[in-house]
Design an enzyme around this catalytic site. Structure first.
Site, PDB file in Angstrom:
ATOM      1  N   ASN A   9       1.172  -1.246  -0.064  1.00  0.00           N
ATOM      2  CA  ASN A   9       0.078  -0.020  -0.037  1.00  0.00           C
ATOM      3  C   ASN A   9       0.841   1.254   0.063  1.00  0.00           C
ATOM      4  OD1 ASN A   9      -1.997   1.824   0.406  1.00  0.00           O
ATOM      5  ND2 ASN A   9      -2.408   1.424   2.239  1.00  0.00           N
ATOM      6  N   LYS A  11       0.192   4.236  -0.172  1.00  0.00           N
ATOM      7  CA  LYS A  11      -0.643   5.399   0.233  1.00  0.00           C
ATOM      8  C   LYS A  11      -0.161   6.700  -0.573  1.00  0.00           C
ATOM      9  CE  LYS A  11      -0.358   3.336   4.660  1.00  0.00           C
ATOM     10  NZ  LYS A  11      -0.200   3.292   6.254  1.00  0.00           N
ATOM     11  N   HIS A  96      -9.654   1.077   5.274  1.00  0.00           N
ATOM     12  CA  HIS A  96      -8.382   1.311   5.714  1.00  0.00           C
ATOM     13  C   HIS A  96      -8.658   2.118   7.056  1.00  0.00           C
ATOM     14  CE1 HIS A  96      -4.238   2.410   6.708  1.00  0.00           C
ATOM     15  NE2 HIS A  96      -3.686   1.331   5.751  1.00  0.00           N
ATOM     16  N   GLU A  98      -6.998   4.378   8.229  1.00  0.00           N
ATOM     17  CA  GLU A  98      -6.863   5.844   7.817  1.00  0.00           C
ATOM     18  C   GLU A  98      -7.696   6.501   7.211  1.00  0.00           C
ATOM     19  OE1 GLU A  98      -1.833   5.071   7.261  1.00  0.00           O
ATOM     20  OE2 GLU A  98      -3.252   5.366   5.413  1.00  0.00           O
ATOM     21  N   GLU A 168      -5.696  -5.065  10.699  1.00  0.00           N
ATOM     22  CA  GLU A 168      -4.459  -4.171  11.015  1.00  0.00           C
ATOM     23  C   GLU A 168      -4.674  -3.748  12.422  1.00  0.00           C
ATOM     24  OE1 GLU A 168      -4.685  -0.783   7.755  1.00  0.00           O
ATOM     25  OE2 GLU A 168      -6.577  -1.070   8.560  1.00  0.00           O
ATOM     26  N   GLY A 174       3.004   2.084  11.192  1.00  0.00           N
ATOM     27  CA  GLY A 174       3.759   3.197  11.306  1.00  0.00           C
ATOM     28  C   GLY A 174       4.186   3.735  12.513  1.00  0.00           C
ATOM     29  N   SER A 214       2.662  -2.990  10.345  1.00  0.00           N
ATOM     30  CA  SER A 214       4.274  -2.942  10.647  1.00  0.00           C
ATOM     31  C   SER A 214       5.009  -4.282  10.323  1.00  0.00           C
ATOM     32  CB  SER A 214       4.868  -2.361  11.719  1.00  0.00           C
ATOM     33  OG  SER A 214       4.370  -1.056  12.006  1.00  0.00           O
TER      34      SER A 214
END
Length: 251
Positions: A9, A11, A96, A98, A168, A174, A214
């Site tokens: 991904n 992003k 996702h 985010e 996730e 991150g 991660s």
């Protein structure tokens, strides 16, 4: 047998020339290699058509990072599932963390997005997962169950069978933190049991569930060795062939 998948991904990273170069470098690196897993790269919308035309999409599938919750119309700036499919992309990331956090995507919105993706022959990579406070409160199983049930459990067994899930742990995205291999296996197995409770063992056994927190070259092999971890949704480590290729080869 369910698919093993390693999906990158990107992003909001890379210009179009940079993205084309990265995709071509990865395509060249995989040429002639025997890979056990399917490889997918999710790129910005601006890159999709160019990359799909520039690489061997039988070796690397192309995904969008999102798609609209409307089929067509006066929605300035949105990109529909039909538009995504017309570029040569065959996957789309939906839900996702985010998108949920920054753009307030609700279970109802995501349900519509999944239905539109499937109607346009795209494979959704549907993301689920808990934030740190939910993990610490011990409600992570309930959180992922609700995310699955509210957006996906109205699908027919056939349509649900076309979904790829990506777990996730939001607290590990991150941050450099990673769920342990045991933690990943525990929640992936729980997710599979939740699916089995709705659709039966056969559908559950054939659903690919990726780990998306991660994952990197150093921990991929240990994570992927778990019986219920079917690959990874990779963020930053997918932005360099030298980092992404070892994850693909971890299978």
């Amino acid at each position: 047998m369910r698919r093993k998948i390693v999906a990158g991904n990107w992003k909001m990273n890379t210009t179009l020339p940079e993205g084309l170069a990265l995709a071509k470098d990865l395509d060249e690196a995989l040429k002639g290699k025997e890979t056990v897993c399917n490889v997918v790269i999710a790129t910005p919308f601006t890159h999709l058509a160019g990359i799909a035309a520039a690489i061997d999409t039988t070796r690397i599938a192309v995904a969008a990072e999102n798609a609209a919750d409307h089929a067509t119309g006066a929605y300035t700036g949105e990109v529909s599932a039909a538009m995504v499919a017309s570029t040569g992309a065959t996957y789309v990331i939906l839900g996702h963390s985010e998108r949920r956090a920054y753009y307030h995507e609700t279970p109802a919105i995501l349900k519509t997005k999944v239905e539109l993706a499937l109607a346009n022959s795209l494979t959704p990579i549907f993301c689920i997962g808990e934030v740190l406070a939910e993990r610490e409160a011990g409600i992570h199983f309930e959180v992922v169950d609700a995310q699955i049930k509210e957006s996906l459990f109205d699908l027919s067994p056939d349509d649900f069978g076309k979904i790829v899930l990506a777990y996730e742990p939001v607290w590990a995205i991150g941050t450099g933190k990673t769920a342990s291999a045991a933690q990943a296996q525990e929640i992936h197995a729980h997710i599979r049991r939740t699916i089995a409770g709705k659709y039966g063992e056969e559908v559950a056994d054939n659903t690919s569930i990726l780990y998306g927190g991660s994952c990197n070259a150093g921990n991929a092999a240990e994570l992927f060795a778990n019986p219920d971890v079917d690959g990874g949704l990779i963020g930053g480590a997918s932005l360099g062939v030298d980092k992404f290729l070892p994850i693909i080869e971890a299978f």
